[in-house]
Scaffold this motif. Structure first.
Motif, PDB file in Angstrom:
ATOM      1  N   LEU A  97     -12.992   1.780  -4.564  1.00 37.17           N
ATOM      2  CA  LEU A  97     -13.126   1.261  -5.881  1.00 37.17           C
ATOM      3  C   LEU A  97     -11.859   0.667  -6.541  1.00 37.17           C
ATOM      4  O   LEU A  97     -11.997   0.419  -7.747  1.00 37.17           O
ATOM      5  N   SER A  98     -10.842   0.449  -5.863  1.00 35.86           N
ATOM      6  CA  SER A  98      -9.751  -0.097  -6.225  1.00 35.86           C
ATOM      7  C   SER A  98     -10.014  -1.415  -6.829  1.00 35.86           C
ATOM      8  O   SER A  98     -10.862  -2.151  -6.247  1.00 35.86           O
ATOM      9  N   GLN A  99      -8.955  -1.756  -7.772  1.00 37.02           N
ATOM     10  CA  GLN A  99      -9.230  -3.250  -8.177  1.00 37.02           C
ATOM     11  C   GLN A  99      -8.134  -3.902  -7.820  1.00 37.02           C
ATOM     12  O   GLN A  99      -7.965  -5.302  -8.341  1.00 37.02           O
ATOM     13  N   SER A 100      -7.080  -3.640  -7.045  1.00 44.36           N
ATOM     14  CA  SER A 100      -6.125  -4.045  -6.630  1.00 44.36           C
ATOM     15  C   SER A 100      -5.527  -3.567  -5.191  1.00 44.36           C
ATOM     16  O   SER A 100      -5.827  -2.403  -4.940  1.00 44.36           O
ATOM     17  N   TYR A 101      -4.847  -4.192  -4.357  1.00 40.82           N
ATOM     18  CA  TYR A 101      -4.158  -3.650  -3.127  1.00 40.82           C
ATOM     19  C   TYR A 101      -3.381  -2.629  -3.268  1.00 40.82           C
ATOM     20  O   TYR A 101      -3.161  -1.537  -2.745  1.00 40.82           O
ATOM     21  N   GLY A 102      -2.451  -2.908  -4.444  1.00 39.19           N
ATOM     22  CA  GLY A 102      -1.663  -1.605  -4.815  1.00 39.19           C
ATOM     23  C   GLY A 102      -2.255  -0.320  -5.193  1.00 39.19           C
ATOM     24  O   GLY A 102      -1.828   0.620  -4.697  1.00 39.19           O
ATOM     25  N   GLU A 103      -3.181  -0.380  -6.051  1.00 37.98           N
ATOM     26  CA  GLU A 103      -4.173   0.709  -6.247  1.00 37.98           C
ATOM     27  C   GLU A 103      -4.810   1.361  -5.341  1.00 37.98           C
ATOM     28  O   GLU A 103      -4.924   2.362  -5.250  1.00 37.98           O
ATOM     29  N   PHE A 104      -5.156   0.249  -4.200  1.00 36.61           N
ATOM     30  CA  PHE A 104      -5.732   0.803  -3.122  1.00 36.61           C
ATOM     31  C   PHE A 104      -4.746   1.979  -2.290  1.00 36.61           C
ATOM     32  O   PHE A 104      -5.303   2.958  -1.907  1.00 36.61           O
ATOM     33  N   PHE A 105      -3.618   1.726  -2.077  1.00 33.71           N
ATOM     34  CA  PHE A 105      -2.789   2.513  -1.349  1.00 33.71           C
ATOM     35  C   PHE A 105      -2.278   3.493  -2.344  1.00 33.71           C
ATOM     36  O   PHE A 105      -1.656   4.619  -1.600  1.00 33.71           O
ATOM     37  N   ARG A 106      -2.534   3.827  -3.492  1.00 36.98           N
ATOM     38  CA  ARG A 106      -2.320   4.930  -4.084  1.00 36.98           C
ATOM     39  C   ARG A 106      -3.580   5.728  -4.081  1.00 36.98           C
ATOM     40  O   ARG A 106      -3.538   6.944  -4.216  1.00 36.98           O
ATOM     41  N   ARG A 107      -4.845   5.301  -3.604  1.00 41.86           N
ATOM     42  CA  ARG A 107      -5.805   5.938  -3.442  1.00 41.86           C
ATOM     43  C   ARG A 107      -6.230   6.376  -1.914  1.00 41.86           C
ATOM     44  O   ARG A 107      -7.220   7.243  -1.789  1.00 41.86           O
ATOM     45  N   TRP A 108      -5.695   5.537  -1.195  1.00 40.52           N
ATOM     46  CA  TRP A 108      -5.870   5.792   0.297  1.00 40.52           C
ATOM     47  C   TRP A 108      -4.780   6.576   1.105  1.00 40.52           C
ATOM     48  O   TRP A 108      -3.345   6.296   0.904  1.00 40.52           O
TER      49      TRP A 108
END
Lengths: 487, 77
Positions: free
Chosen positions: A272-283
């Motif tokens: 559900l991330s809207q950016s790659y940076g956010e993705f790695f804060r959630r993964w």
């Protein structure tokens, strides 16, 4: 012992019963023995490595406490701990890889020298427990936590079986106090633990392993697969990878919760991330937190200008890729991720100005959907890099994609999909979306009998579906171990 | 792999249909304070067991049970 094995289904209830039946003083010994047994189930000799890592870090922690007023000795002890852990990791995981690189380089320079290969067995979960013990030594050195004097508790912190082989990588300040606490039996913990276990097994046995069957078919005959089949396999692998690891993390959290311990949440709806940076804060939150705290920030983080920030991002992601395994494809995966994170960092301000000038509302559902779709689409090549066994396989993937054959019939043939499997897979993915929160929240009892009955029936149905899929996997020998065990 | 085995057994289609009807009755009209969900689950489980005995793949039985899982309320927070 794999979490999705019959042995674990016997082991876990036994350990949980023993834990609650024993008096508080005896629990730590029982848990430690159980954790070591769990680890020795793969290969009894590997326990020696775990003991070595435990012993060294325990002594280094005590030493740092003893030489409290001597910064030089404290630093030396930290260096011993870090070097020993990285040394063990390098020797068992990276020796052959770097040996091949050096040999290749030598051959390129015309020097006839080959670094001898060791072909050692990769100890299960070595990357996880070495990183966890290193975090202990660094935190003790930084005085963020007090050194543990009780060897049994420290050994339990290193080898606590729910998170021993595939994380989450716990900080000593989070896990040690929980292990030392005298937990009281609470039915809420049992309910939450069972919910987490159900959710985890559903993700692993029903979703991940099912997706894995189709992904494996494409990767087994990569040269025959067309572009659509490769892209489809990439998308399915994104789901497989997530459900495999998030499923593992939920089973780990559920197992620990049955004994009153709360582990760190390792995944927070990454897709559900809207950016790659956010993705790695959630993964894989615990690993990314480790790299941030112990590498990115000491390197200067994002406070010393854009260029240093970009450099640090590239270093961290390349090493994060290498952490996953001694293969160039993992390094390429890390660099691919670094490229997009850097791109977002560079474009952050101009993009903000443009959206402001064009008056594009960022909370508009269509904008949010587009950004999530973009994120998923750029993650597919990353997933393909992650799945590829070698650089040659990456070449074959690119070749298939460039051939631009988008025939649906050929793609379904490569994936081995029929009308039934399409319906079944769609239902499985819908169910995955539906149970997204099932393991996480203690749903309030609002007195609605219908809803309560629905919840109970859902639990029964999940058990039945998991059991059927698990047996189907065993029957067709498609049952796979957890992907992250190999890291 | 044999597929859609259920289509060769009308009695099983009826049983699944009954389970679906019970589930929808409870979901739509809250007819019995949740008891119809239990009945629906029992029907679906029985149908799946019979389906497996008829030689269907385990995944086929799992797929039909997944439909009921999707219909159940109270799974999401």
């Amino acid at each position: 012992m794999n979490f999705n094995s019959a042995a674990f289904l016997v082991f876990l209830p036994l350990v949980v019963c023993l834990y609650w039946l024993l008096p508080f003083r005896a629990r730590k010994y029982a848990l430690l023995m159980a954790s070591w047994f769990f680890y020795m189930y793969w290969n009894p000799l590997l326990i020696l490595l775990l003991l070595a890592s435990t012993g060294i870090d325990y002594l280094c922690g005590l030493g740092m406490d003893r030489f409290d007023g001597n910064p030089g000795k404290r630093k030396l002890l930290l260096c011993v701990s870090v070097c020993m852990n990285l040394g063990i990791l390098f020797f068992f995981k990276y020796w052959d890889f770097f040996g091949e690189c050096v040999s290749g380089l030598m051959a390129f320079c015309g020097i006839p020298y080959r670094v001898p290969s060791l072909n050692l067995i990769l100890p299960v979960g070595i990357s996880f427990y070495t990183f966890q013990t290193m975090s202990y030594s660094i935190d003790v050195y930084r005085r963020k936590c007090t050194p543990e004097k009780d060897f049994v508790y420290f050994a339990l912190f290193v080898s606590y079986f729910p998170q021993l082989v595939a994380g989450p990588i716990e900080r000593p300040g989070d896990l040690l106090p929980q292990l030392k606490k005298e937990h009281r039996w609470r039915s809420e913990d049992l309910k939450a633990g069972v919910r987490l276990l159900l959710c985890g097994f559903f993700r692993k046995c029903v979703v991940a392993d099912t997706c894995g069957i189709y992904v494996n078919r494409v990767f087994d005959r990569l040269l025959q697969a067309n572009a659509l089949a490769v892209a489809g396999a990439g998308a399915l692998f994104c789901i497989q990878m997530y459900c495999d690891f998030a499923g593992y993390s939920e089973i780990a959290a559920g197992s620990a919760r049955l004994m009153g311990v709360r582990l760190t949440r390792n995944f927070d709806r990454p897709y559900l991330s809207q950016s790659y940076g956010e993705f790695f804060r959630r993964w894989h939150i615990s690993l990314n937190r480790w790299f941030t705290q112990y590498l990115y920030i000491p390197l200067g983080g994002s406070r010393r200008g854009l260029l240093i920030r970009l450099r640090n991002t590239v270093i961290v992601f390349a090493l994060c890729g290498l952490w996953h395994g001694a293969r160039w494809t993992y390094v390429l995966w890390g660099l691919y991720a670094a490229f997009f994170v850097c791109l977002e960092s560079v474009l952050e301000k101009p993009a903000g100005k443009i959206t402001e000038r064009l008056n594009i509302p960022l909370n508009n559902p269509l904008v949010i959907f587009t950004r999530r779709l973009y994120m998923f689409l750029i993650f597919i090549p990353a997933a393909l890099l992650f799945r590829a066994g070698s650089v040659q396989e990456v070449g074959q993937i690119i070749q298939s994609l460039l051939a631009a054959d988008f025939s649906l019939t050929n793609a379904l043939g490569s994936l081995g999909m029929t009308s039934f499997s399409i319906v079944s897979l769609t239902l499985t993915l819908c169910a995955m979306a539906r149970i997204y929160d099932f393991g996480l929240y203690d749903l309030p009892d609002n007195g609605n009998r219908t809803e309560e009955a629905g919840r109970q029936v859902s639990g029964v149905l999940m058990v039945l579906v998991i059991a059927l899929c698990w047996l189907a996997l065993l029957a067709t020998e498609d049952a796979a171990g957890f992907a992250y065990f190999q890291f | 792999m044999q597929e859609w085995v259920v289509l060769r057994h009308p009695e099983l289609v009826l049983l699944y249909g009954l389970a679906l009807l019970l589930c929808l009755m409870e979901k739509k009209w809250k007819a019995s304070r949740g008891w119809l969900f239990y009945a629906s689950c029992a029907c679906a489980a029985a149908a799946s067991a019979m389906l497996i005995l008829q030689g269907a793949d385990l995944r086929e039985a799992a797929a039909y049970l997944t439909v009921f899982l999707l219909l159940m309320p109270g799974v999401r927070a």
